[in-house]
Design a protein around this motif. Structure first.
Motif, PDB file in Angstrom:
ATOM      1  N   LYS A   2       0.871  -1.177   0.000  1.00 58.64           N
ATOM      2  CA  LYS A   2       0.000   0.000   0.000  1.00 58.64           C
ATOM      3  C   LYS A   2       0.906   1.224   0.000  1.00 58.64           C
ATOM      4  O   LYS A   2       1.961   1.224   0.629  1.00 58.64           O
ATOM      5  N   THR A   3       0.505   2.282  -0.681  1.00 59.41           N
ATOM      6  CA  THR A   3       1.303   3.496  -0.748  1.00 59.41           C
ATOM      7  C   THR A   3       0.775   4.524   0.245  1.00 59.41           C
ATOM      8  O   THR A   3      -0.409   4.860   0.233  1.00 59.41           O
ATOM      9  N   CYS A   4       1.665   5.008   1.084  1.00 56.37           N
ATOM     10  CA  CYS A   4       1.327   6.027   2.080  1.00 56.37           C
ATOM     11  C   CYS A   4       1.019   7.346   1.372  1.00 56.37           C
ATOM     12  O   CYS A   4       1.751   7.757   0.464  1.00 56.37           O
ATOM     13  N   THR A   5      -0.043   8.001   1.806  1.00 60.88           N
ATOM     14  CA  THR A   5      -0.428   9.279   1.187  1.00 60.88           C
ATOM     15  C   THR A   5       0.451  10.442   1.638  1.00 60.88           C
ATOM     16  O   THR A   5       0.385  11.516   1.055  1.00 60.88           O
ATOM     17  N   ALA A  10       5.695   2.854  -0.946  1.00 63.25           N
ATOM     18  CA  ALA A  10       4.910   1.617  -0.938  1.00 63.25           C
ATOM     19  C   ALA A  10       5.447   0.739   0.180  1.00 63.25           C
ATOM     20  O   ALA A  10       6.651   0.452   0.216  1.00 63.25           O
ATOM     21  N   LYS A  11       4.566   0.351   1.106  1.00 60.99           N
ATOM     22  CA  LYS A  11       4.973  -0.450   2.260  1.00 60.99           C
ATOM     23  C   LYS A  11       3.994  -1.596   2.440  1.00 60.99           C
ATOM     24  O   LYS A  11       2.842  -1.511   2.018  1.00 60.99           O
ATOM     25  N   PRO A  12       4.442  -2.672   3.124  1.00 56.80           N
ATOM     26  CA  PRO A  12       3.520  -3.787   3.401  1.00 56.80           C
ATOM     27  C   PRO A  12       2.336  -3.312   4.241  1.00 56.80           C
ATOM     28  O   PRO A  12       2.452  -2.364   5.026  1.00 56.80           O
ATOM     29  N   LYS A  13       1.218  -3.967   4.093  1.00 57.78           N
ATOM     30  CA  LYS A  13       0.005  -3.573   4.814  1.00 57.78           C
ATOM     31  C   LYS A  13       0.188  -3.638   6.321  1.00 57.78           C
ATOM     32  O   LYS A  13      -0.496  -2.944   7.064  1.00 57.78           O
ATOM     33  N   TYR A  16       0.664  -0.328   8.405  1.00 58.98           N
ATOM     34  CA  TYR A  16      -0.444   0.620   8.499  1.00 58.98           C
ATOM     35  C   TYR A  16      -1.342   0.235   9.663  1.00 58.98           C
ATOM     36  O   TYR A  16      -1.564  -0.948   9.909  1.00 58.98           O
ATOM     37  N   TYR A  17      -1.852   1.255  10.365  1.00 55.53           N
ATOM     38  CA  TYR A  17      -2.831   1.006  11.419  1.00 55.53           C
ATOM     39  C   TYR A  17      -4.191   0.785  10.783  1.00 55.53           C
ATOM     40  O   TYR A  17      -4.481   1.298   9.705  1.00 55.53           O
ATOM     41  N   ALA A  27      -4.715   5.793   5.717  1.00 57.93           N
ATOM     42  CA  ALA A  27      -4.060   6.227   4.481  1.00 57.93           C
ATOM     43  C   ALA A  27      -2.560   6.449   4.664  1.00 57.93           C
ATOM     44  O   ALA A  27      -1.787   6.283   3.731  1.00 57.93           O
ATOM     45  N   ARG A  28      -2.157   6.828   5.898  1.00 62.67           N
ATOM     46  CA  ARG A  28      -0.737   7.065   6.173  1.00 62.67           C
ATOM     47  C   ARG A  28      -0.141   5.869   6.902  1.00 62.67           C
ATOM     48  O   ARG A  28      -0.801   5.256   7.738  1.00 62.67           O
ATOM     49  N   CYS A  29       1.120   5.584   6.623  1.00 69.37           N
ATOM     50  CA  CYS A  29       1.819   4.475   7.275  1.00 69.37           C
ATOM     51  C   CYS A  29       2.020   4.793   8.759  1.00 69.37           C
ATOM     52  O   CYS A  29       1.850   5.933   9.193  1.00 69.37           O
ATOM     53  N   LYS A  30       2.382   3.783   9.533  1.00 71.35           N
ATOM     54  CA  LYS A  30       2.569   3.949  10.978  1.00 71.35           C
ATOM     55  C   LYS A  30       3.610   5.016  11.294  1.00 71.35           C
ATOM     56  O   LYS A  30       3.434   5.822  12.209  1.00 71.35           O
ATOM     57  N   GLU A  31       4.690   5.037  10.531  1.00 73.19           N
ATOM     58  CA  GLU A  31       5.755   6.004  10.784  1.00 73.19           C
ATOM     59  C   GLU A  31       5.263   7.432  10.556  1.00 73.19           C
ATOM     60  O   GLU A  31       5.521   8.328  11.360  1.00 73.19           O
ATOM     61  N   CYS A  32       4.511   7.655   9.485  1.00 69.60           N
ATOM     62  CA  CYS A  32       3.980   8.995   9.204  1.00 69.60           C
ATOM     63  C   CYS A  32       2.883   9.375  10.201  1.00 69.60           C
ATOM     64  O   CYS A  32       2.795  10.527  10.625  1.00 69.60           O
TER      65      CYS A  32
END
Length: 115
Positions: A2-5, A10-13, A16-17, A27-32
């Motif tokens: 999935k791509t973080c907005t 692109a990171k593995p699902k 993402y929370y 829509a945003r990855c855990k780090e973002c």
């Protein structure tokens, strides 16, 4: 994948929370998400929060900071002012000792007396 907005990576699902309302992924990855949360919590811009989170060593013990999710922006609970960036151990230790010099001094006195 999935791509973080926010970071457009692109990171593995698993990075993402889940959304509590729909059960889907945010829509945003855990780090973002973490970065945005810290910027909001400490009243700084996302760029300033990123600068803090890119610190490589704990300002207290000097330990290398590996994972941004376990890197803590330390602040005074009295003034709200940011003091530095800490590892989880130092952040917890300072907090458990009362977040003040008196608590640290009591712990130091205890260790000195019982050493």
């Amino acid at each position: 994948m999935k791509t973080c907005t926010y970071c457009n990576e692109a990171k593995p699902k698993s990075e993402y929370y889940s959304r509590p309302d729909t059960g889907g992924l945010k829509a945003r990855c855990k780090e973002c998400e973490c970065l945005m949360s810290r910027a909001r919590n400490y009243g700084v811009s996302v760029e300033e929060a990123l600068d803090y989170m890119n610190t490589t060593n704990c300002d207290c013990c000097g330990k290398h900071l590996v994972d941004k999710r376990h890197t803590y922006i330390d602040h005074s609970h009295t003034t709200g002012e940011i003091r530095g960036v800490l590892c989880m151990s130092c952040n917890s230790g300072i907090g458990f000792l009362g977040d003040n010099v008196e608590g640290l001094q009591q712990a130091l006195n205890y260790l000195t007396k019982n050493n």
